[in-house]
Design an enzyme around this catalytic site. Structure first.
Site, PDB file in Angstrom:
ATOM      1  N   ARG A  46       4.162 -15.942 -28.684  1.00 52.74           N
ATOM      2  CA  ARG A  46       5.005 -14.779 -29.021  1.00 52.74           C
ATOM      3  C   ARG A  46       4.122 -13.613 -29.467  1.00 52.74           C
ATOM      4  O   ARG A  46       4.346 -12.465 -29.099  1.00 52.74           O
ATOM      5  CB  ARG A  46       6.014 -15.151 -30.124  1.00 52.74           C
ATOM      6  CG  ARG A  46       7.035 -16.190 -29.681  1.00 52.74           C
ATOM      7  CD  ARG A  46       8.169 -16.347 -30.690  1.00 52.74           C
ATOM      8  NE  ARG A  46       7.786 -16.994 -31.941  1.00 52.74           N
ATOM      9  CZ  ARG A  46       7.842 -18.309 -32.179  1.00 52.74           C
ATOM     10  NH1 ARG A  46       8.248 -19.125 -31.227  1.00 52.74           N
ATOM     11  NH2 ARG A  46       7.487 -18.798 -33.343  1.00 52.74           N
ATOM     12  N   LYS A 137      17.658  -2.172 -37.716  1.00 58.34           N
ATOM     13  CA  LYS A 137      18.752  -2.401 -36.771  1.00 58.34           C
ATOM     14  C   LYS A 137      19.664  -3.518 -37.265  1.00 58.34           C
ATOM     15  O   LYS A 137      19.192  -4.505 -37.844  1.00 58.34           O
ATOM     16  CB  LYS A 137      18.191  -2.782 -35.402  1.00 58.34           C
ATOM     17  CG  LYS A 137      19.260  -3.274 -34.425  1.00 58.34           C
ATOM     18  CD  LYS A 137      18.689  -3.836 -33.152  1.00 58.34           C
ATOM     19  CE  LYS A 137      19.234  -5.229 -32.929  1.00 58.34           C
ATOM     20  NZ  LYS A 137      18.922  -5.780 -31.601  1.00 58.34           N
ATOM     21  N   GLU A 178      24.522  -0.544 -34.540  1.00 59.86           N
ATOM     22  CA  GLU A 178      24.736  -1.088 -33.187  1.00 59.86           C
ATOM     23  C   GLU A 178      26.011  -1.922 -33.096  1.00 59.86           C
ATOM     24  O   GLU A 178      25.997  -3.121 -33.382  1.00 59.86           O
ATOM     25  CB  GLU A 178      23.531  -1.948 -32.756  1.00 59.86           C
ATOM     26  CG  GLU A 178      23.713  -2.535 -31.360  1.00 59.86           C
ATOM     27  CD  GLU A 178      22.545  -3.384 -30.864  1.00 59.86           C
ATOM     28  OE1 GLU A 178      21.611  -3.636 -31.647  1.00 59.86           O
ATOM     29  OE2 GLU A 178      22.580  -3.800 -29.705  1.00 59.86           O
ATOM     30  N   LYS A 220      23.553   3.000 -31.695  1.00 58.71           N
ATOM     31  CA  LYS A 220      23.119   2.230 -30.519  1.00 58.71           C
ATOM     32  C   LYS A 220      24.348   1.568 -29.901  1.00 58.71           C
ATOM     33  O   LYS A 220      24.722   0.453 -30.281  1.00 58.71           O
ATOM     34  CB  LYS A 220      22.079   1.189 -30.934  1.00 58.71           C
ATOM     35  CG  LYS A 220      21.629   0.270 -29.802  1.00 58.71           C
ATOM     36  CD  LYS A 220      20.339  -0.458 -30.134  1.00 58.71           C
ATOM     37  CE  LYS A 220      19.987  -1.464 -29.050  1.00 58.71           C
ATOM     38  NZ  LYS A 220      18.622  -1.981 -29.150  1.00 58.71           N
TER      39      LYS A 220
HETATM   40  P1  13P Z   1      19.321  -5.347 -24.509  1.00 61.56           P
HETATM   41  O1  13P Z   1      18.863  -3.981 -24.052  1.00 61.56           O
HETATM   42  O2  13P Z   1      18.649  -6.475 -23.813  1.00 61.56           O
HETATM   43  O3  13P Z   1      20.825  -5.442 -24.543  1.00 61.56           O
HETATM   44  O4  13P Z   1      18.839  -5.496 -26.012  1.00 61.56           O
HETATM   45  C1  13P Z   1      18.979  -4.445 -26.867  1.00 61.56           C
HETATM   46  C2  13P Z   1      19.227  -4.957 -28.232  1.00 61.56           C
HETATM   47  O5  13P Z   1      18.508  -4.642 -29.152  1.00 61.56           O
HETATM   48  C3  13P Z   1      20.383  -5.835 -28.439  1.00 61.56           C
HETATM   49  O6  13P Z   1      20.596  -5.996 -29.796  1.00 61.56           O
END
Ligand code: 13P
Length: 334
Positions: A46, A137, A178, A220
């Site tokens: 990773r 996030k 998000e 987001k």
């Molecule tokens: P994806 O663009 O693969 O949807 O991932 C963005 C993300 O941070 C999801 O939480």
């Protein structure tokens, strides 16, 4: 809270021609991605993978404004001992951190999830700030299906997002808010639009109740798209027009920027949709990408866990980052 500084960081995250690399896959999710390319997921593999990405000089300095990290990564060092956070900063990028702790079943709401992680979040944010994180996030998940989403799930997730955002700003960290409406179902684009509107309206109402400063956050969202199993797939222009109309109706212009998730769209679709929206123009906020899969699927495949493929992996990442950079300015051509 110093709102002027939060606003400066938020604006840098969506600076023209730049977007965010979402490299915050949890250990479970990165294992699934590595399974696809036949790579065993270990702490070292990773680290090697993320070191390859963050040391892609052109991509990181020209097209990427910031990187969302997972807890393990923010404490890791590159093979030569340089903290991975420093690699991002050296390229001019802003380190960010995923702070939600995943989802659980929401009581009384079969098939619906609530995102957890608010307990002790203030203490965790202080540690992440010291380690260099300047944004965070939190992902809420809303599924579309028969009888769902429920108001309970939409409101409870919006409330948690707002609590998280207020705690971030108190810790001088810009929250990425998000609320993801999944594209897994067989619903059409209009159902997605209707649910996303409901989710965004509730989210901004809860942000208001928690006194979150809109100038110091980034949204987001998902785009308005048909579900993957839908018989009626929407075209690029329809996605762009419906998404822009929806966002204009729901997102106050005080928000500096909107950075989309890719959510399972193909690499090229995610680029084409973003480009078509920016070609419409006249938008009150920056409109860019915060992609996970749509930026990383190609480099993961090119790398496939082999040291001799690092240059190929970086080239694949640079290409997708450049295409999305162009799309964030409405300058991409297929
Ligand atoms: P994806 O663009 O693969 O949807 O991932 C963005 C993300 O941070 C999801 O939480």
């Amino acid at each position: 809270m110093n709102l002027a500084d939060l606003n400066k960081i938020a604006r840098a995250m969506v600076a023209p021609g730049k977007g965010i690399l979402a490299a915050d896959e949890s250990s479970g999710t990165i294992k699934k991605r590595f399974d696809v390319i036949g790579v065993e997921s270990t702490e070292t593999s990773r680290r090697d993978y993320r070191e390859m990405m963050f040391s892609s000089k052109q991509a990181m300095s020209e097209y990427i404004s910031g990187v969302i990290l997972y807890d393990e990564t923010i404490w890791q060092n590159a093979a030569d001992g340089t903290p991975l956070v420093r690699l991002i900063e050296q390229a001019g990028g802003i380190p960010g951190i995923k702070v939600d702790e995943g989802t659980q079943q929401l009581p009384n709401c079969p098939g619906e999830l609530i995102t957890i992680g608010l307990d002790k979040l203030a203490e965790r944010l202080a540690k992440y700030y010291k380690q260099g994180a300047r944004f965070a996030k939190w992902r809420a998940v809303i599924d579309i299906g028969a009888g769902i989403p429920s108001y309970t799930a939409v409101r409870t997730n919006a409330h948690a997002l707002a609590r998280y955002a207020a705690l971030c700003q108190q810790a001088q960290i810009v929250p990425i808010v998000e609320p993801e409406v999944l594209m897994d179902g067989d619903h059409d684009i209009d159902r997605c639009t209707e649910v996303t509107e409901f989710v965004l309206k509730e989210t901004f109402q809860e942000l208001y109740y928690q006194k979150v400063a809109l100038e110091g956050m980034i949204l987001k969202p998902n785009m308005a798209v048909a579900g993957k199993k839908s018989a009626n797939k929407a075209g690029v222009q329809e996605v762009a027009e419906k998404t822009v109309k929806l966002l204009k109706a729901c997102v106050p212009s005080a928000v500096p920027g909107i950075a989309f998730l890719s959510g399972g769209q193909s690499d090229e679709e995610a680029t084409a949709h973003l480009d078509a929206m920016n070609k419409i123009g006249g938008l009150p906020w920056g409109l860019t990408f915060s992609y996970g899969r749509a930026l990383q699927a190609a480099p993961q495949k090119a790398w496939s866990g082999k040291a001799e493929n690092i240059a190929a992996g970086q080239a694949a990442f640079t290409h997708r980052a450049r295409m999305n950079s162009l799309a964030s300015k409405g300058e991409w051509t297929a």
